[in-house]
Scaffold this active site. Structure first.
Site, mmCIF file in Angstrom:
data_model
loop_
_atom_site.group_PDB
_atom_site.id
_atom_site.type_symbol
_atom_site.label_atom_id
_atom_site.label_comp_id
_atom_site.label_asym_id
_atom_site.label_seq_id
_atom_site.Cartn_x
_atom_site.Cartn_y
_atom_site.Cartn_z
ATOM 1 N N GLU A 36 100.627 40.554 50.741
ATOM 2 C CA GLU A 36 99.740 39.721 49.937
ATOM 3 C C GLU A 36 99.131 40.659 48.888
ATOM 4 O OE1 GLU A 36 95.803 36.924 50.524
ATOM 5 O OE2 GLU A 36 96.855 37.646 52.295
ATOM 6 N N ARG A 265 101.436 46.561 65.492
ATOM 7 C CA ARG A 265 100.993 47.140 64.232
ATOM 8 C C ARG A 265 100.592 48.590 64.449
ATOM 9 N NH1 ARG A 265 97.147 45.475 60.864
ATOM 10 N NH2 ARG A 265 97.862 43.354 60.978
ATOM 11 N N LYS A 275 92.380 45.842 54.950
ATOM 12 C CA LYS A 275 92.248 45.844 53.491
ATOM 13 C C LYS A 275 90.817 45.529 53.068
ATOM 14 C CE LYS A 275 96.624 43.848 52.543
ATOM 15 N NZ LYS A 275 97.331 42.829 51.795
HETATM 16 P P1 ATP Z 1 95.235 41.309 55.450
HETATM 17 O O1 ATP Z 1 95.618 40.406 56.583
HETATM 18 O O2 ATP Z 1 93.961 42.062 55.589
HETATM 19 O O3 ATP Z 1 95.468 40.718 54.099
HETATM 20 P P2 ATP Z 1 97.664 42.734 56.009
HETATM 21 O O4 ATP Z 1 97.600 44.194 56.274
HETATM 22 O O5 ATP Z 1 98.124 41.784 57.042
HETATM 23 O O6 ATP Z 1 96.243 42.479 55.490
HETATM 24 P P3 ATP Z 1 99.771 41.852 54.270
HETATM 25 O O7 ATP Z 1 99.832 42.068 52.807
HETATM 26 O O8 ATP Z 1 99.786 40.461 54.758
HETATM 27 O O9 ATP Z 1 98.462 42.562 54.699
HETATM 28 O O10 ATP Z 1 100.891 42.711 54.990
HETATM 29 C C1 ATP Z 1 102.232 42.740 54.586
HETATM 30 C C2 ATP Z 1 103.115 43.072 55.748
HETATM 31 O O11 ATP Z 1 102.754 44.318 56.313
HETATM 32 C C3 ATP Z 1 103.001 42.043 56.841
HETATM 33 O O12 ATP Z 1 104.307 41.706 57.263
HETATM 34 C C4 ATP Z 1 102.238 42.738 57.923
HETATM 35 O O13 ATP Z 1 102.630 42.296 59.189
HETATM 36 C C5 ATP Z 1 102.605 44.199 57.709
HETATM 37 N N1 ATP Z 1 101.502 45.056 58.156
HETATM 38 C C6 ATP Z 1 100.232 45.022 57.736
HETATM 39 N N2 ATP Z 1 99.477 45.914 58.400
HETATM 40 C C7 ATP Z 1 100.298 46.549 59.260
HETATM 41 C C8 ATP Z 1 100.119 47.588 60.233
HETATM 42 N N3 ATP Z 1 98.926 48.158 60.442
HETATM 43 N N4 ATP Z 1 101.197 47.977 60.940
HETATM 44 C C9 ATP Z 1 102.401 47.417 60.727
HETATM 45 N N5 ATP Z 1 102.638 46.447 59.851
HETATM 46 C C10 ATP Z 1 101.605 46.004 59.106
HETATM 47 MG MG MG Z 2 98.224 39.481 56.222
#
Ligand code: ATP
Ligand code: MG
Length: 562
Positions: A36, A265, A275
């Site tokens: 995102e 994760r 974030k």
């Molecule tokens: P938020 O939910 O705060 O917006 P997010 O870290 O989930 O943040 P996304 O942009 O939705 O952000 O993440 C993109 C991809 O990265 C998703 O598929 C998510 O599952 C993966 N991802 C995010 N954080 C992690 C993490 N700590 N470890 C592994 N994969 C991650």
């Molecule tokens: Mg997300």
């Protein structure tokens, strides 16, 4: 990166994919990385990037690919600055999406059609209840939920109302579109989840074309299906959403049936990864920006001097599992050190200088010393470092009253200047506070590149910087941003445990060639640590600025000793 450089060892996801190819369920593999664009990528995202792009690279023989898809369905939080930074970070990590760059907002018409389709099947309805009323009626784990009277409307009424929602005839919050699934399900996600809400907001891609926006749970499976994703890899918190994911795939007119698979994760000690928290650190100027070298962002790690290959190695080492846990940041630092130890040329810098006057310099004046660029890798050759009759050495390399096992300099002791003579300390001076201000020594003529002469004990070589030609450089000593392992769990909140010593800026003496290093030049400051010329503030030939990437040894685990 080539296919012979696999980004990961095998794991349960790779096993599933291999089975699907072997059984003929799929003839190829298509994965996606779906950020995102509401912030910069961090090391957790790197884990997901290495997995998704890694799987595609490993299956290149069957034409596998990984899409980069911006999940930009929420109009309020997204900015094009983030889109550009995300592309740059994925590329820098060594991955390539080729032509497969997508924006989920381009699928808005498709999501709308799917919603109409569900309404047509009486599988979705317009809800008038407020968010609060919906929450109250949703029930809990022991009590089934109840529907409102809105749910009793006909298909025609719902189609007309939904069209009005789209046409902007309602205020935000006046109504939503819900799926009709199961108000008694033990999985709360299935109790008639919201599909669309009204937001009179401007979208970076679609402008004002829409005033209704789809929810993540509805949009995501449709995005995957539309792109023919075969394996949709996400983190464990979506495990309970999988039945909903499958319900949408089952009931919407989609061109393919992707499979969602969850993995753990990445969490790291001594940092935060959300974030929202990273944004707060940036907005409240507690750090210098998204690329502050203390942040776990990819751009911060890059500026800190972490090589992309070391980050990939780290992701490979931690592997892919189903169990959430916290990884010790020391493991990441280990990979960085390991990589830099092999690759980085050596240079000399003195961070806490004290002057040594070589009183008999005229006995064998050198002009320059030939110093090895990498003691374990002779292929990197030698360089000439100017040296005259005065040098800076590290204050801690001299002791007024050294114990027997201290092999560096002290009164009447010998030590070698790296690449130069063995020197013998004859005397020293102190100021009123007792600090050593000057050391006097003599060179032992004929000892350059030779073993110690008979009767001279010299077991160590120390680094030095020539006083006449050495230059001053700004050196930024970065340390962990938080002083506790789990800042998220701190009683006073994560901001209460910021490490006050996470950045120390000093002026160091460095060898003259470093003045003209290009931004991004990485080297080991001998016996100190790995450093990189700052990509923003270092100006070659004008203003040298070096960031400490990582110290030579882990000083947190145990007290550093040489
Ligand atoms: P938020 O939910 O705060 O917006 P997010 O870290 O989930 O943040 P996304 O942009 O939705 O952000 O993440 C993109 C991809 O990265 C998703 O598929 C998510 O599952 C993966 N991802 C995010 N954080 C992690 C993490 N700590 N470890 C592994 N994969 C991650
Ligand atoms: Mg997300």
């Amino acid at each position: 990166m080539s296919e012979s450089d696999p980004t990961s060892k095998s794991d349960f996801i790779r096993d599933i994919i291999a089975d699907d190819l072997a059984s003929g369920k799929h003839s190829t593999v298509i994965t996606r990385f779906p950020p995102e664009p509401n912030g910069y990528l961090h090391i957790g995202h790197a884990k997901s990037i290495c997995l998704n792009f890694g799987v595609a690279l490993e299956n290149g023989a069957v034409g596998a690919k990984c899409h980069l898809r911006f999940d930009d369905t929420n109009p309020e939080k997204e900015e094009s600055e983030y889109v550009e930074s995300i592309k740059a970070d994925v590329k820098w990590l060594g991955f390539d999406w080729g032509k497969d760059l997508y924006f989920a907002s381009d699928y808005f018409p498709f999501f709308y059609d799917c919603a109409e389709h569900l309404i047509g099947q009486d599988l979705a309805y317009v809800e008038d209840d407020s968010a609060e009323d919906m929450r109250l009626k949703r029930g809990n784990l022991t009590t089934p939920g109840t529907r409102s009277v809105s749910s009793e409307r006909s298909v025609e009424e719902n189609l007309a109302l939904f069209a009005k929602m789209r046409a902007g005839e309602f205020q935000e919050g006046e109504c939503v579109l819900r799926a009709r699934i199961d108000m008694a399900s033990s999985n709360m996600n299935l109790r008639d989840p919201v599909l669309y809400r009204i937001m009179h907001a401007h979208h970076h891609n679609t402008g004002d074309a829409w005033c209704i926006y789809p929810m993540y749970d509805f949009a995501h499976p449709l995005e995957d299906a539309l792109e023919h994703i075969t394996h949709s890899l996400c983190t464990l918190e979506f495990e309970n959403h999988r039945p909903l994911y499958n319900w949408f795939i089952e009931h919407c007119p989609v061109p393919s049936k992707p499979r969602q698979i969850e993995f753990a994760r990445l969490s790291l000690t001594y940092t935060v990864m959300s974030k929202r928290k990273l944004l707060q650190l940036v907005q409240e100027k507690l750090v210098g920006g998204w690329d502050d070298p203390r942040l776990p962002t990819i751009s911060g790690l890059r500026r800190r001097g972490y090589p992309a290959a070391a980050i990939r190695d780290f992701c490979k080492r931690i592997g892919i599992t189903k169990f959430n846990g916290t990884t010790d940041v020391a493991l990441l630092e280990f990979d960085v050190r390991d990589f830099l130890n092999r690759e980085s040329p050596r240079r000399m810098a003195v961070l806490d200088p004290v002057k040594v006057v070589l009183e008999n310099w005229a006995a064998e004046p050198l002009g320059h010393a030939d110093v090895s660029n990498h003691p374990q890798n002779p292929e990197l050759g030698e360089r000439q470092v100017p040296i005259f009759n005065e040098v800076w050495i590290e204050r801690e390399d001299f002791m007024e009253d050294p114990p027997k096992k201290f092999y560096r300099l002290g009164p009447d002791r010998h030590v070698r200047l790296r690449g130069g003579h063995i020197i013998h300390c004859t005397s020293f001076e102190k100021d009123a506070e007792g600090n050593v201000t000057l050391i006097r020594a003599e060179i032992l003529p004929g000892t350059v590149g030779k073993d110690s002469p008979e009767g001279v004990q010299c077991k160590a070589a120390i680094h030095w910087v020539d006083v006449a030609t050495g230059i001053d450089a700004e050196v930024r000593l970065y340390d962990r941003l938080f002083s506790v392992e789990d800042p998220d769990a701190a009683d006073g909140g994560f901001l209460s445990v910021l490490n006050p010593d996470s950045l120390k800026t000093i002026t160091a003496k460095v060898e003259p060639a470093l003045a003209t290093a290009e931004p991004g030049f990485a080297c080991q400051f001998e016996r100190i640590g790995y450093f990189v010329a700052d990509s923003k503030d270092h100006q070659s030939g004008v203003k040298p600025v070096f960031n400490r990437t990582v110290a030579l040894k882990d000083s947190w685990g145990k007290q550093a000793g040489r």
